[in-house]
Scaffold this motif. Structure first.
Motif, PDB file in Angstrom:
ATOM      1  N   ASP A 524     -18.078  -2.398   1.748  1.00  0.00           N
ATOM      2  CA  ASP A 524     -17.093  -2.558   0.677  1.00  0.00           C
ATOM      3  C   ASP A 524     -16.417  -3.925   0.793  1.00  0.00           C
ATOM      4  OD1 ASP A 524     -14.299  -2.342  -0.564  1.00  0.00           O
ATOM      5  OD2 ASP A 524     -15.223  -0.475  -1.262  1.00  0.00           O
ATOM      6  N   LEU A 525     -16.556  -4.742  -0.241  1.00  0.00           N
ATOM      7  CA  LEU A 525     -16.024  -6.120  -0.219  1.00  0.00           C
ATOM      8  C   LEU A 525     -14.515  -6.148   0.018  1.00  0.00           C
ATOM      9  CD1 LEU A 525     -16.428  -9.189  -0.642  1.00  0.00           C
ATOM     10  CD2 LEU A 525     -16.111  -8.799  -3.090  1.00  0.00           C
ATOM     11  N   ASN A 526     -13.779  -5.198  -0.605  1.00  0.00           N
ATOM     12  CA  ASN A 526     -12.318  -5.162  -0.429  1.00  0.00           C
ATOM     13  C   ASN A 526     -11.928  -4.934   1.021  1.00  0.00           C
ATOM     14  OD1 ASN A 526     -11.538  -5.595  -3.089  1.00  0.00           O
ATOM     15  ND2 ASN A 526     -11.861  -3.450  -3.628  1.00  0.00           N
ATOM     16  N   VAL A 527     -12.689  -4.050   1.691  1.00  0.00           N
ATOM     17  CA  VAL A 527     -12.409  -3.772   3.109  1.00  0.00           C
ATOM     18  C   VAL A 527     -12.613  -5.048   3.925  1.00  0.00           C
ATOM     19  CG1 VAL A 527     -13.140  -2.460   5.155  1.00  0.00           C
ATOM     20  CG2 VAL A 527     -13.003  -1.316   2.930  1.00  0.00           C
ATOM     21  N   LEU A 528     -13.716  -5.739   3.660  1.00  0.00           N
ATOM     22  CA  LEU A 528     -14.020  -6.983   4.384  1.00  0.00           C
ATOM     23  C   LEU A 528     -12.915  -8.029   4.160  1.00  0.00           C
ATOM     24  CD1 LEU A 528     -15.783  -8.964   5.980  1.00  0.00           C
ATOM     25  CD2 LEU A 528     -17.164  -9.298   3.929  1.00  0.00           C
ATOM     26  N   MET A 529     -12.509  -8.222   2.906  1.00  0.00           N
ATOM     27  CA  MET A 529     -11.481  -9.230   2.580  1.00  0.00           C
ATOM     28  C   MET A 529     -10.148  -8.916   3.256  1.00  0.00           C
ATOM     29  SD  MET A 529     -12.427 -11.851   0.830  1.00  0.00           S
ATOM     30  CE  MET A 529     -11.023 -12.537  -0.032  1.00  0.00           C
ATOM     31  N   LYS A 530      -9.749  -7.632   3.225  1.00  0.00           N
ATOM     32  CA  LYS A 530      -8.464  -7.268   3.843  1.00  0.00           C
ATOM     33  C   LYS A 530      -8.540  -7.374   5.376  1.00  0.00           C
ATOM     34  CE  LYS A 530      -6.172  -6.414   0.098  1.00  0.00           C
ATOM     35  NZ  LYS A 530      -6.582  -7.578  -0.660  1.00  0.00           N
ATOM     36  N   THR A 531      -9.732  -7.110   5.954  1.00  0.00           N
ATOM     37  CA  THR A 531      -9.885  -7.247   7.416  1.00  0.00           C
ATOM     38  C   THR A 531      -9.765  -8.714   7.813  1.00  0.00           C
ATOM     39  OG1 THR A 531     -11.370  -5.343   7.346  1.00  0.00           O
ATOM     40  CG2 THR A 531     -11.321  -6.588   9.391  1.00  0.00           C
ATOM     41  N   LEU A 532     -10.351  -9.589   7.006  1.00  0.00           N
ATOM     42  CA  LEU A 532     -10.210 -11.027   7.263  1.00  0.00           C
ATOM     43  C   LEU A 532      -8.743 -11.448   7.123  1.00  0.00           C
ATOM     44  CD1 LEU A 532     -13.372 -12.347   5.347  1.00  0.00           C
ATOM     45  CD2 LEU A 532     -13.027 -12.392   7.821  1.00  0.00           C
ATOM     46  N   GLY A 533      -8.063 -10.871   6.129  1.00  0.00           N
ATOM     47  CA  GLY A 533      -6.627 -11.142   5.945  1.00  0.00           C
ATOM     48  C   GLY A 533      -5.824 -10.705   7.153  1.00  0.00           C
ATOM     49  N   LEU A 534      -6.196  -9.522   7.708  1.00  0.00           N
ATOM     50  CA  LEU A 534      -5.520  -9.030   8.916  1.00  0.00           C
ATOM     51  C   LEU A 534      -5.739 -10.000  10.081  1.00  0.00           C
ATOM     52  CD1 LEU A 534      -4.123  -6.897  10.758  1.00  0.00           C
ATOM     53  CD2 LEU A 534      -6.354  -5.804  11.003  1.00  0.00           C
ATOM     54  N   LEU A 535      -6.989 -10.433  10.274  1.00  0.00           N
ATOM     55  CA  LEU A 535      -7.293 -11.376  11.359  1.00  0.00           C
ATOM     56  C   LEU A 535      -6.501 -12.665  11.202  1.00  0.00           C
ATOM     57  CD1 LEU A 535     -11.094 -11.543  12.290  1.00  0.00           C
ATOM     58  CD2 LEU A 535      -9.134 -11.428  13.824  1.00  0.00           C
ATOM     59  N   ARG A 536      -6.418 -13.129   9.967  1.00  0.00           N
ATOM     60  CA  ARG A 536      -5.694 -14.380   9.686  1.00  0.00           C
ATOM     61  C   ARG A 536      -4.211 -14.242  10.043  1.00  0.00           C
ATOM     62  NH1 ARG A 536      -6.149 -17.479   3.845  1.00  0.00           N
ATOM     63  NH2 ARG A 536      -4.721 -19.169   4.303  1.00  0.00           N
ATOM     64  N   ASN A 537      -3.642 -13.048   9.695  1.00  0.00           N
ATOM     65  CA  ASN A 537      -2.227 -12.813  10.010  1.00  0.00           C
ATOM     66  C   ASN A 537      -1.994 -12.619  11.510  1.00  0.00           C
ATOM     67  OD1 ASN A 537      -1.533 -13.081   7.362  1.00  0.00           O
ATOM     68  ND2 ASN A 537      -1.199 -10.906   6.965  1.00  0.00           N
ATOM     69  N   LEU A 538      -2.975 -12.000  12.185  1.00  0.00           N
ATOM     70  CA  LEU A 538      -2.850 -11.834  13.639  1.00  0.00           C
ATOM     71  C   LEU A 538      -2.900 -13.195  14.337  1.00  0.00           C
ATOM     72  CD1 LEU A 538      -5.242  -8.764  14.204  1.00  0.00           C
ATOM     73  CD2 LEU A 538      -2.762  -8.751  14.484  1.00  0.00           C
ATOM     74  N   LEU A 539      -3.779 -14.076  13.802  1.00  0.00           N
ATOM     75  CA  LEU A 539      -3.957 -15.407  14.401  1.00  0.00           C
ATOM     76  C   LEU A 539      -3.039 -16.427  13.737  1.00  0.00           C
ATOM     77  CD1 LEU A 539      -7.835 -15.242  14.662  1.00  0.00           C
ATOM     78  CD2 LEU A 539      -6.249 -15.255  16.603  1.00  0.00           C
ATOM     79  N   SER A 540      -1.745 -16.188  13.833  1.00  0.00           N
ATOM     80  CA  SER A 540      -0.779 -17.163  13.305  1.00  0.00           C
ATOM     81  C   SER A 540       0.306 -17.353  14.355  1.00  0.00           C
ATOM     82  CB  SER A 540      -0.178 -16.653  11.990  1.00  0.00           C
ATOM     83  OG  SER A 540       0.522 -15.461  12.222  1.00  0.00           O
TER      84      SER A 540
END
Length: 673
Positions: A524-540
């Motif tokens: 599911d593309l939405n799941v992938l996009m939100k997981t990348l968003g989570l990683l981006r927020n974790l790595l800040s």
């Protein structure tokens, strides 16, 4: 002693009843056809309005014999007709009666009867079929088992006003979903039923109208066809508009409004068309008023909620029509206080509809408040509204709970309300309770709302975190339902935004790296996009980036490589490059990029990509790696120069895209400094 006498008395009463009923059944077996006919007629008179007698006759085996007589070639048409009438009367009893008739295979027998040339017999079979098919215990599929049935029913529509009324009623009850709509549409339902809207019989007009409402529901093909159908020189939408005028019966007004609503939602009528704005919408608002019956108010509110759901302008118009927002508050006042009700039937009626009224009001409030801040404010300021919604979250009825959650979700789109009313009423508490144990349909909306409550400016964020939300949301990411996986990861993404290191560590620990990488390969593309968003927020923020990369760096770099090599769209690759840019901003983490030639080559490749978004994201990575003020910058600059990065920067500094051009010039200055 009296106790000993009780059983024999009961038995004798029962045997008397059975004996009198047995007499009716015995007469069906008489060798004289005339006596059989008279027996069926007497049975017909005995069962009218007498459910006990109906049940007795079914138990005594009257149904198989009546069906036998109905199908016998030697039976006279009059006898067959009377048998169909009695069977129809038995079907009008309880649901158990209908089940017994279905067990005796009544439907194939009645459908066979429709092949008779005799109109009275056909009408009696159709009347009985109508009664059976409108019962909730009858599977609709039984109408579609034999492919010859639908075309034959279409052909019978022209025989009489009774065949028209019964067949339309059968169609409107048995048309459930797109497959049934397609079968009826392909067999000419639109053309065969359209002219019935001008019938002299009110019942025929009404049943034809109901047919069109079920055919058009969520069906663009049918709706687009209906728009262009002419009946006596008038287009169907114009006929529907005439039928929703105030002088028409309420049932007709409501059903016409449904037809126009469904055609509008299916894209066949524009939302700004006068027949919607000036006719359908005001008619549905009228149906919500106190003057209407409770059932009508429920149907009116639910149809209006569906009509305005996707359209901001219709929401605004509805909100200022006839004080609708205040009018809906009355939906919560049922049942009226018991002292005010002397009529038990009225109390029973109110109780039965109280759930439906609350559900309809919540649905309509949800649609009204979907987009406009002022409307949301008006809804929340309506008497005790937040208390009512919070109460709705713990109602026994699943439908009311779902509607209450939807309403709350709609209102939670407001920053202002998240900061005020939602905090004042501690909405997060009952919401977390709902999330503990609810059906998927409620979970999807409730978890979606939790995403809003976890936004960084929401005062509810802290208490939600303290009440075990991380575990709950990580659990949702493992659901088989993609909507729940999206909401689980989305809420975690919001939670991780500008969060403390402890919260980020909790998320990573509860989620586990295995699950994180499963989500990164989700179909599911939405799941992938939100997981990348989570990683981006974790790595800040640097300390967090370095800490996370020191423990999970290898796996994260692997995942980044896989995504950049995979067949993904621009947005996915842009997000992934932004994650790399965040890693490049770390103090020690950037070495994971510098020592990975494969990743460096990928960044170089995306700097020269045809899509500006990807070039910009790759530029951010380079800028963070070569920044002068940081330790080891000279070595990194030299390595990247040797790879040909400076040449690419010179090229990009000539780019027609000003943003890209500026970023390249800034990067080049790092080399000159």
């Amino acid at each position: 002693m009296a106790c000993l006498l009780e059983t024999p008395i009961r038995m004798s009463v029962l045997s008397e009843v059975t004996a009198s009923s047995r007499h009716y059944v015995d007469r069906l077996f008489d060798p004289d056809p005339q006596k059989v006919l008279q027996g069926v007629i007497d049975m017909k008179n005995a069962v009218i309005g007498n459910n006990k007698q109906k049940a007795n006759l079914i138990v005594l085996g009257a149904v198989p014999r009546l069906l036998y007589l109905l199908q016998q070639e030697t039976s006279s048409t009059e006898l067959k007709t009377e048998c169909a009438v009695v069977l129809g009367s038995l079907a009008m009893g309880t649901e158990n009666n209908v089940k017994s008739l279905l067990d005796c295979h009544i439907i194939p027998a009645l459908l066979q009867g429709l092949l008779s040339p005799d109109l009275k017999f056909i009408e009696a079979c159709l009347r009985c079929l109508r009664t059976i098919f409108t019962s909730p215990v009858t599977p609709e599929e039984l109408l579609y088992t034999d492919a010859t049935v639908i075309p034959h029913l279409m052909a019978l529509l022209s025989r009489s006003r009774y065949t028209q009324e019964y067949i339309c009623q059968i169609f409107s009850h048995c048309c459930k979903g797109p497959d049934h709509q397609t079968i009826l549409f392909n067999h000419g339902a639109v053309q065969n039923i359209a002219h019935l809207l001008t019938s002299l019989s009110y019942k025929v007009r009404m049943q034809a109208l109901k047919c069109f409402s079920v055919l058009a529901f969520e069906n663009p093909q049918v709706s687009m066809t209906l728009v262009n159908v002419l009946v006596d020189g008038e287009l169907l939408p114009q006929i529907f508009v005439k039928m929703l005028q105030r002088d028409k019966p309420i049932e007709m007004q409501l059903t016409s409004a449904k037809c126009l609503t469904y055609m509008c939602r299916a894209g066949a009528i524009r939302t700004d068309d006068s027949c919607i704005v000036l006719k359908t919408l005001p008619c549905l608002v009228r149906m919500c008023s106190k003057e209407r019956l409770l059932e009508e108010r429920v149907e009116g509110a639910e149809t209006l909620a569906y009509l305005i759901e996707p359209d901001v302008e219709l929401q605004r118009i509805a909100s200022i029509t006839d004080h609708l927002i205040a009018m809906l508050a009355d939906y919560f006042k049922y049942p009226s206080s018991v002292s005010a009700i002397t009529d038990i039937k009225r109390l029973d009626h109110d109780l039965k509809h109280a759930h439906e009224l609350r559900q309809a009001a919540f649905k309509l409030y949800a649609s009204l408040g979907a987009n406009d801040e002022d409307i949301r404010k008006k809804i929340i300021e309506t008497e005790n509204m937040m208390d009512r919604i919070v109460t709705g979250l713990s109602e026994s009825s699943v439908k009311v709970r779902l509607a209450a959650v939807r309403c709350l979700h709609s209102l939670s789109r407001s920053v202002q309300q998240l900061r005020t009313s939602f905090q004042d009423h501690a909405v997060w508490k009952p919401l977390m309770k709902v999330l503990q144990n609810a059906p998927d349909e409620i979970l999807v909306v409730a978890s979606s709302m939790l995403c809003n409550l976890l936004l960084e400016f929401s005062p509810s964020k802290e208490p939600i975190l303290e009440s075990g939300a991380v575990e709950l949301l990580c659990g949702l990411t493992q659901s088989e339902n993609p909507a729940l996986r999206v909401n689980g990861i989305w809420a975690l993404m919001n939670m991780a935004f500008q969060a403390e290191q402890k919260i980020k560590a909790d998320i990573l620990r509860s989620l586990s790296t295995e699950q994180l990488f499963r989500l990164l390969s989700d179909s599911d593309l939405n799941v992938l996009m939100k997981t990348l968003g989570l990683l981006r927020n974790l790595l800040s923020t640097r300390p967090h980036i370095d800490k996370i990369m020191s423990t999970h760096g290898k796996q994260i770099m692997q995942a980044v490589t896989l995504i950049l090599e995979g067949e993904h769209n621009i947005e996915v690759k842009e997000q992934t490059l932004c994650i790399l840019a965040n890693i490049a901003d770390g103090t020690t983490a950037k070495e994971l990029i510098m020592t990975n030639d494969d990743i460096l080559q990928k960044i170089k490749y995306y700097m020269g990509h045809s899509h500006v978004k990807l070039q910009l994201a790759a530029m951010f990575c380079i800028s963070n790696l070569i920044w002068n003020e940081e330790e080891g910058s000279q070595e990194r600059q030299d390595k990247l120069r040797d790879m040909g990065i400076v040449d690419i920067l010179h090229k990009l500094s000539q780019s027609p895209d000003t943003n890209l051009c500026d970023k390249a010039k800034t990067a080049l200055q790092q080399y000159l400094a």
